[in-house]
Design a protein around this motif. Structure first.
Motif, short mmCIF file in Angstrom:
data_model
loop_
_atom_site.label_atom_id
_atom_site.label_comp_id
_atom_site.label_asym_id
_atom_site.label_seq_id
_atom_site.Cartn_x
_atom_site.Cartn_y
_atom_site.Cartn_z
N SER A 112 7.34 -29.46 27.59
CA SER A 112 8.62 -30.16 27.76
C SER A 112 9.63 -29.33 28.55
CB SER A 112 9.19 -30.55 26.40
OG SER A 112 9.40 -29.41 25.59
N GLN B 229 8.91 -27.24 31.08
CA GLN B 229 8.55 -27.39 32.48
C GLN B 229 8.92 -28.78 32.97
OE1 GLN B 229 6.74 -26.22 29.98
NE2 GLN B 229 5.20 -24.73 30.61
N TYR B 230 8.69 -29.78 32.12
CA TYR B 230 9.01 -31.16 32.48
C TYR B 230 10.52 -31.31 32.70
CZ TYR B 230 9.98 -36.12 31.64
OH TYR B 230 10.45 -37.40 31.74
N ARG C 135 12.75 -29.03 33.54
CA ARG C 135 13.18 -28.36 34.77
C ARG C 135 12.79 -29.18 35.99
NH1 ARG C 135 11.54 -23.59 31.98
NH2 ARG C 135 9.54 -23.56 33.06
N ALA C 136 11.56 -29.68 35.98
CA ALA C 136 11.08 -30.47 37.12
C ALA C 136 11.90 -31.75 37.26
CB ALA C 136 9.61 -30.80 36.94
N PHE C 137 12.20 -32.37 36.12
CA PHE C 137 12.96 -33.62 36.15
C PHE C 137 14.37 -33.35 36.66
CE2 PHE C 137 15.17 -37.34 34.74
CZ PHE C 137 14.22 -38.34 34.77
N TYR C 138 14.98 -32.25 36.19
CA TYR C 138 16.34 -31.92 36.62
C TYR C 138 16.38 -31.66 38.13
CZ TYR C 138 20.47 -29.16 37.57
OH TYR C 138 21.62 -28.67 38.14
N GLN C 139 15.43 -30.89 38.60
CA GLN C 139 15.47 -30.52 40.01
C GLN C 139 15.15 -31.69 40.93
OE1 GLN C 139 12.77 -27.20 40.31
NE2 GLN C 139 14.34 -25.72 39.75
N THR C 140 14.16 -32.50 40.57
CA THR C 140 13.67 -33.52 41.50
C THR C 140 14.17 -34.92 41.15
OG1 THR C 140 11.72 -32.23 42.07
CG2 THR C 140 11.58 -34.60 42.39
N MET D 212 15.49 -21.78 36.92
CA MET D 212 15.12 -22.90 36.07
C MET D 212 16.08 -24.06 36.23
SD MET D 212 14.10 -20.96 32.62
CE MET D 212 12.77 -19.78 32.59
N ILE D 213 17.32 -23.79 36.52
CA ILE D 213 18.26 -24.91 36.55
C ILE D 213 18.97 -25.05 37.88
CG2 ILE D 213 18.64 -24.81 34.08
CD1 ILE D 213 21.37 -23.61 34.69
N ILE E 230 13.21 -25.56 45.78
CA ILE E 230 12.66 -26.63 44.95
C ILE E 230 11.48 -27.29 45.65
CG2 ILE E 230 13.16 -28.91 43.99
CD1 ILE E 230 16.05 -27.89 43.58
N ASP E 231 10.39 -27.40 44.95
CA ASP E 231 9.20 -28.06 45.47
C ASP E 231 9.12 -29.44 44.81
OD1 ASP E 231 6.67 -28.98 46.12
OD2 ASP E 231 5.73 -27.01 45.97
N ASP E 232 9.65 -30.44 45.49
CA ASP E 232 9.71 -31.77 44.90
C ASP E 232 8.33 -32.34 44.60
OD1 ASP E 232 12.47 -32.09 44.68
OD2 ASP E 232 12.67 -32.72 46.77
N ASN F 180 7.04 -30.68 41.50
CA ASN F 180 7.81 -31.17 40.35
C ASN F 180 7.38 -32.57 39.95
OD1 ASN F 180 9.36 -28.93 39.88
ND2 ASN F 180 11.10 -29.62 41.09
N GLN F 181 7.16 -33.44 40.94
CA GLN F 181 6.77 -34.81 40.62
C GLN F 181 5.42 -34.84 39.92
OE1 GLN F 181 9.04 -37.39 41.19
NE2 GLN F 181 7.65 -38.34 39.73
N ILE G 39 4.37 -32.53 37.87
CA ILE G 39 4.66 -32.15 36.48
C ILE G 39 5.24 -33.35 35.72
CG2 ILE G 39 6.14 -30.70 35.04
CD1 ILE G 39 5.96 -28.56 37.26
N ILE G 40 6.16 -34.05 36.37
CA ILE G 40 6.77 -35.23 35.74
C ILE G 40 5.72 -36.29 35.42
CG2 ILE G 40 8.37 -37.15 36.12
CD1 ILE G 40 10.04 -35.17 37.85
N PHE H 225 3.43 -35.25 32.57
CA PHE H 225 4.06 -35.33 31.26
C PHE H 225 4.13 -36.77 30.76
CE2 PHE H 225 7.51 -35.19 28.17
CZ PHE H 225 7.22 -34.02 27.48
#
Lengths: 121, 157
Positions: free
Chosen positions: A58, A60-61, A63-68, B61-62, B143-145, B148-149, B151-152, B155
């Motif tokens: 969660s 990692q999820y 952070r990824a959700f926030y960024q992208t 991270m943020i 940021i690597d969109d 990241n996608q 990972i999203i 999940f």
């Protein structure tokens, strides 16, 4: 524009029924915000917090959700919240400017808080 | 100064980078002297020292950026060139640019930067050299969109 849904369940700390001027200013800078949320549409200011863990993915999820998906605060997203009624409903949300805060880190647990502006989807 | 700069440029062509950036015309051709290394208050992040080591930040991270106070010391012959770059290349500080910086005690690496609005100081003339200070926001972890996608999506199952 397809909004992505944040699947994490937030801890809610109440909400404010007003729509601050700050939110309008944020919207003006983000066309996506205006499209996704709408201006002066009964948005609520909702402080929330998220507890995330590295071990269950969660963190990692988040952070990824926030960024992208949230575009670091520039994009609206969907989140289930409890506002006005006892029922949980899906709201279109956007992050209040610079409100994301990492409250605590312990082992693999990360606690974040943020303020959202939310309207019923 | 020129020799030192050339040394940095040559060194940057090696694998130094936190963020490998091809050195080309997009790189600000002045050496930034770092006065301090700070975590931006705007991102409200934690600074947590590791065991006896250098501070490690959770910035990546943020937000992936870090505020770094820098100083440029310019010879009089470089002064006009500096402002020419600032006005044009940096678009008066609006555009991002690449610059050699050292973060977390690392070797100098070319990082994408942008001047934090309102932080550039009026130049001072000291001991025959011009001094200009500013704070730059350095991108540590782009940021690597696409990643990241993934990972999203993973999940969400």
């Amino acid at each position: 524009m397809t909004l992505q849904t944040l699947l994490l369940s937030p801890e809610q700390e109440g909400y404010a029924p007003s729509f601050p001027a700050e939110a309008t200013a944020t919207m003006k800078d983000s066309p996506a915000y205006a499209v996704g949320l709408g201006i002066r549409n009964g948005a609520r200011s909702v402080p929330v917090s998220f507890l995330t863990r590295e071990s269950d993915g969660s963190a990692q999820y988040f952070r990824a959700f926030y960024q992208t998906a949230m575009g670091e605060g520039s994009l609206p997203f969907l989140l289930s919240l409890r506002i006005d009624t006892s029922a949980i409903a899906v709201y279109r949300c956007i992050l209040a400017t610079e409100s994301l805060t990492m409250i605590n880190v312990e082992a693999d647990v990360y606690l974040y808080s943020m303020q959202l502006y939310a309207v019923l989807n | 100064m020129a020799l030192f700069r050339q040394w940095l440029w040559d060194g940057a062509r090696l694998e130094l980078g936190l963020v490998p950036i091809e050195f080309d015309d997009t790189t600000f051709p002045f050496v930034a002297l770092q006065e301090e290394y700070s975590v931006t208050e705007r991102d409200k992040v934690l600074l947590i020292p590791l065991e006896g080591g250098l501070p490690y930040t959770y910035l990546d991270m943020i937000g992936g950026t870090n505020d770094i106070a820098v100083k440029f010391v310019l010879e009089p012959a470089e002064y006009d060139e500096f402002w020419t770059y600032y006005n044009g290349f940096l678009n008066y500080g609006v555009d991002s640019f690449n610059m050699l910086l050292s973060v977390d005690g690392s070797e100098p690496a070319a990082l994408a930067c942008r001047i934090v609005s309102g932080t550039i100081t009026v130049p001072k003339f000291k001991f025959g050299l011009w001094e200009v200070k500013m704070t730059v926001e350095a991108l540590l972890d782009p940021i690597d969109d696409a990643a990241n996608q993934e990972i999203i999506d993973a999940f969400m199952g």
